[in-house]
Scaffold this motif. Structure first.
Motif, short mmCIF file in Angstrom:
data_model
loop_
_atom_site.label_atom_id
_atom_site.label_comp_id
_atom_site.label_asym_id
_atom_site.label_seq_id
_atom_site.Cartn_x
_atom_site.Cartn_y
_atom_site.Cartn_z
N TYR A 27 -35.67 24.07 -18.35
CA TYR A 27 -36.19 25.34 -18.85
C TYR A 27 -37.40 25.80 -18.04
CZ TYR A 27 -39.11 21.96 -21.43
OH TYR A 27 -39.92 20.90 -21.77
N GLN A 28 -37.62 27.09 -18.03
CA GLN A 28 -38.80 27.67 -17.41
C GLN A 28 -40.01 27.17 -18.19
OE1 GLN A 28 -38.89 30.48 -14.56
NE2 GLN A 28 -37.64 28.66 -14.35
N TYR A 29 -40.98 26.65 -17.47
CA TYR A 29 -41.97 25.79 -18.12
C TYR A 29 -43.34 25.95 -17.47
CZ TYR A 29 -43.49 21.03 -19.72
OH TYR A 29 -44.11 19.95 -20.27
N HIS A 61 -49.02 29.98 -22.53
CA HIS A 61 -48.66 31.29 -21.98
C HIS A 61 -47.96 31.10 -20.63
CE1 HIS A 61 -50.61 34.05 -24.84
NE2 HIS A 61 -51.20 32.92 -25.17
N TRP A 62 -47.25 32.12 -20.21
CA TRP A 62 -46.51 32.06 -18.95
C TRP A 62 -47.48 31.79 -17.79
CZ3 TRP A 62 -45.80 34.49 -14.21
CH2 TRP A 62 -44.56 34.28 -13.59
N GLY A 63 -47.07 31.02 -16.82
CA GLY A 63 -47.90 30.73 -15.64
C GLY A 63 -46.97 30.26 -14.53
N PRO A 64 -47.53 29.66 -13.45
CA PRO A 64 -46.65 29.21 -12.36
C PRO A 64 -45.53 28.32 -12.91
CG PRO A 64 -48.95 28.96 -11.78
CD PRO A 64 -48.93 29.36 -13.22
N MET A 65 -44.30 28.75 -12.64
CA MET A 65 -43.16 28.12 -13.31
C MET A 65 -42.77 26.77 -12.72
SD MET A 65 -41.83 29.56 -15.95
CE MET A 65 -43.45 29.80 -16.61
N HIS A 66 -42.63 25.81 -13.63
CA HIS A 66 -42.03 24.51 -13.37
C HIS A 66 -40.66 24.52 -14.05
CE1 HIS A 66 -46.32 23.88 -12.92
NE2 HIS A 66 -46.19 22.61 -12.62
N CYS A 114 -41.05 28.18 -9.57
CA CYS A 114 -39.64 27.82 -9.48
C CYS A 114 -38.98 28.55 -10.64
CB CYS A 114 -39.45 26.31 -9.65
SG CYS A 114 -40.29 25.36 -8.38
N PHE A 115 -38.39 29.70 -10.32
CA PHE A 115 -37.81 30.55 -11.36
C PHE A 115 -36.43 30.04 -11.74
CE2 PHE A 115 -40.22 34.90 -11.19
CZ PHE A 115 -41.42 34.24 -11.42
N SER A 116 -35.77 30.82 -12.60
CA SER A 116 -34.53 30.36 -13.24
C SER A 116 -33.40 30.06 -12.27
CB SER A 116 -34.05 31.41 -14.24
OG SER A 116 -34.89 31.34 -15.36
N GLY A 117 -32.48 29.23 -12.72
CA GLY A 117 -31.32 28.87 -11.93
C GLY A 117 -30.39 27.97 -12.71
N PHE A 174 -34.78 39.40 -6.83
CA PHE A 174 -33.59 38.72 -6.31
C PHE A 174 -33.65 37.30 -6.87
CE2 PHE A 174 -31.75 36.61 -2.27
CZ PHE A 174 -30.45 36.75 -2.75
N ARG A 175 -33.02 37.12 -8.05
CA ARG A 175 -33.29 35.84 -8.72
C ARG A 175 -32.18 35.39 -9.66
NH1 ARG A 175 -37.01 39.67 -10.45
NH2 ARG A 175 -36.69 40.42 -12.59
N ASP A 176 -32.35 34.14 -10.10
CA ASP A 176 -31.58 33.51 -11.17
C ASP A 176 -30.13 33.19 -10.76
OD1 ASP A 176 -33.94 34.19 -12.45
OD2 ASP A 176 -33.10 35.92 -13.47
N PRO A 177 -29.94 32.37 -9.70
CA PRO A 177 -28.58 32.05 -9.25
C PRO A 177 -27.80 31.25 -10.28
CG PRO A 177 -30.17 30.60 -8.17
CD PRO A 177 -30.97 31.63 -8.92
N GLU A 185 -31.18 40.45 -15.15
CA GLU A 185 -31.64 39.09 -14.90
C GLU A 185 -30.61 38.08 -15.42
OE1 GLU A 185 -36.38 39.32 -14.98
OE2 GLU A 185 -35.57 39.30 -16.99
N CYS A 186 -30.72 36.87 -14.94
CA CYS A 186 -29.99 35.70 -15.47
C CYS A 186 -28.51 35.93 -15.72
CB CYS A 186 -30.68 35.24 -16.76
SG CYS A 186 -32.39 34.80 -16.50
N PRO A 187 -27.72 36.20 -14.67
CA PRO A 187 -26.29 36.42 -14.88
C PRO A 187 -25.49 35.14 -15.12
CG PRO A 187 -26.80 36.54 -12.54
CD PRO A 187 -28.11 36.33 -13.26
N TYR A 244 -32.80 35.95 -25.41
CA TYR A 244 -32.83 36.46 -24.04
C TYR A 244 -32.32 35.39 -23.09
CZ TYR A 244 -34.45 39.46 -20.26
OH TYR A 244 -34.51 40.31 -19.18
N ALA A 245 -31.81 35.85 -21.94
CA ALA A 245 -31.50 34.98 -20.78
C ALA A 245 -30.58 33.80 -21.08
CB ALA A 245 -32.81 34.47 -20.16
N PRO A 246 -29.47 34.00 -21.82
CA PRO A 246 -28.62 32.86 -22.13
C PRO A 246 -27.87 32.31 -20.92
CG PRO A 246 -27.54 34.88 -22.82
CD PRO A 246 -28.92 35.26 -22.37
N ASN A 255 -38.44 36.99 -26.99
CA ASN A 255 -38.22 38.17 -26.16
C ASN A 255 -39.53 38.51 -25.48
OD1 ASN A 255 -38.17 41.20 -25.61
ND2 ASN A 255 -36.04 40.73 -26.07
N TRP A 256 -39.42 38.94 -24.22
CA TRP A 256 -40.64 39.24 -23.44
C TRP A 256 -41.53 40.25 -24.13
CZ3 TRP A 256 -42.24 36.01 -20.14
CH2 TRP A 256 -41.35 35.27 -19.38
N ASP A 257 -40.93 41.19 -24.86
CA ASP A 257 -41.72 42.27 -25.43
C ASP A 257 -42.59 41.83 -26.60
OD1 ASP A 257 -40.87 44.28 -23.65
OD2 ASP A 257 -38.93 44.29 -24.66
#
Ligand code: FRU
Length: 497
Positions: free
Chosen positions: A54-56, A62-67, A97-100, A166-169, A223-225, A285-287, A305-307
């Protein structure tokens, strides 16, 4: 070799998690080990266990540099944390390190494909992100980043495609043993599109085509296809940003989208037939999905949700949880979602009522309380010729708090309301959706964990998810009707700590 940055994150999470008690966490929904969690990543079955990354951001809630955080489970409900898998420790991913996604390689190792992010100063001031696709290969615990990362970068983009979005392979293996991956991107029109790439070894990738372009039709950037076959149809799941409502379908802001159609694999052509929201509640979000060994397509999403998520208290040592894993199917052009059947193994004490009839009243039923429950309600009018005007079930309730689901059969509208669930911010607390209703008959399966509710409507035709962060002592349940109603109730306490 584990980098210093990853070693520090691993040490930090191991020490800090001890400050969080079990009772302060969801009981059967995966949550951040410590700090912040967003999207599910690398959802896979590997070495006899389900893996969920998971994005961590371990260092704050709070959100920060992603692990990438990491957990494993045998039943998708009881999770065990493993050490963080990825940290932003290379030049090409130093800002995240964003989603994948993940896949098992023919030699038995596991490959993670993720988005590496770096920030570049803009001439007019500020920064813009450069996003590229990278891989890391490992044994289910430790992962080695590929020395020639990134494996897909701006050279591999079609004309007009943004290198900033350009993200989330999402990677998968085809029947012929070659690989595909689908990546979210923003084209020149500012909207969203999904780009398809192919590879024979997961390392050297070739751009194939724009699989589907959004043309600013449903939100903007997608995002996140995910793409898979289900019940003879092709299904694309994605999470659009900047959405606008279309009647009762979709809502403003970050949302979820399911496209159902056909996919011609020879020519890589997806033809859309239907589109819908994935979840109609407040927090989803982002399943991502996997195909289980026994052939089920199971989806798990970020239950936030981000909002609304950045308004929580910074004092809580963790933030972010996943949804319940859901078994998917397609029926009559609609996505059907059911809680994974493994939840039945958690079923404890059962309380049932049949044909409870009441009129213009609020009632409580003996034995119907709890914050970790699986409860199914079947509701129908007391008198078929005089359908009730409104039915509501209120839960997580005491004198101060309650969350509710209400149904108005004349409008066919179901509403979730967590206005009285302890929030002191002017964020979204209610959401409505149109549901199928046969003369006032409706089925609601309500699954509560300590900090969430998920409502499966009419055997999974729609799902509404929401987080609720109230005191666990608020565990009352009551039923209200304006008119007259008959109701069956089956409630299980869930045996999980
Ligand atoms: C979706 C998302 C992804 C990105 C990640 C960053 O929630 O914005 O597109 O990879 O979160 O944490």
């Amino acid at each position: 070799m584990t980098s210093q940055i990853l070693r520090e994150a691993r040490k930090y999470e191991e020490t800090m998690e001890q400050r969080i008690t079990k009772e302060d966490k969801p009981a059967f929904h995966l949550s951040a080990r410590v700090g912040w969690m967003n999207d599910p990543n690398g959802f896979s079955f590997y070495n006899g266990e389900y893996h969920l990354f998971y994005q961590y951001h371990p260092y704050s809630s709070h959100w920060g540099p992603m692990h990438w955080g990491h957990a494993v489970s045998k039943d998708l409900l009881n999770w065990k944390y493993l050490p963080a898998a990825l940290a932003p420790d290379q030049l090409y991913d130093k800002d995240g390190c964003f989603s994948g996604s993940a896949i098992e390689m023919p030699d038995g190792r596991q490959l993670l494909m993720y988005t590496g992010v770096t920030k570049e100063p803009k001439p007019e001031g500020g920064f813009s992100e450069i996003q590229t696709q990278c891989i890391a290969i490992g044994d289910g615990i430790d992962y080695e980043k590929y020395p020639l990362n990134p494996v897909i970068n701006e050279k591999d983009l079609p004309e007009g495609a943004s290198r900033h979005d350009f993200r989330d392979p999402k990677i998968w293996r085809k029947a012929d043993g070659t690989y595909c991956c689908l990546i979210g991107n923003r084209p020149a029109d500012g909207s969203g599109q999904l780009l398809l790439y192919s590879s024979t070894d997961c390392i050297h990738w070739k751009y194939e085509k724009v699989l589907i372009a959004n043309y600013n039709r449903i939100g903007k950037m997608w995002e996140c296809p995910d793409l898979f076959e289900l019940d003879g149809k092709a299904v694309i799941l994605t999470s659009p940003q900047d959405m606008m409502p279309q009647g009762f379908e979709y809502h403003n802001g970050n949302g979820t989208l399911c496209l159902i159609g056909t996919f011609d694999e020879q020519n890589n052509v997806f033809t859309e037939e239907y589109n819908q929201s994935i979840d109609y509640g407040i927090d989803f979000y982002a399943p991502q999905t996997i195909l289980t060994e026994d052939g089920r397509r199971v989806m798990i999403g970020w239950m936030q949700n981000w909002d609304t998520c950045n308004l929580h208290s910074p004092n809580r040592p963790w933030f972010g949880q996943m949804s319940l894993p859901r078994e998917l199917s397609v029926k009559n052009g609609r996505l059907i979602q059911k809680p994974i059947r493994e939840i039945e193994q958690l079923h404890g004490e059962k309380v049932t009522y049949k044909n409870v009839a009441f009129e213009n009243d609020t009632i409580r039923l003996d034995g119907i309380t709890g914050r970790k429950i699986d409860m199914e309600l079947s509701i129908r009018p007391g008198d078929e010729r005089d359908v009730y005007r409104k039915f509501a079930v209120r839960f997580a309730q005491n004198e101060q708090y309650q969350t509710s689901i209400s149904f108005r059969p004349y409008e066919s509208i179901l509403k979730i309301d967590r206005k009285f669930s302890g929030s002191c911010r002017a964020i979204i607390h209610q959401r409505r959706c149109l549901v199928r209703n046969e003369n006032g008959a409706i089925k609601l399966r309500i699954i509560l964990d300590r900090y969430s509710v998920e409502v499966f409507v009419n055997d999974g035709e729609q799902v509404l998810s929401a987080t609720i962060y109230t005191d666990q002592a608020a565990d009352g349940i009551s039923f209200f009707v304006d008119g007259s109603v008959k109701m069956d109730v089956i409630k299980y306490n869930l045996n999980v700590e």
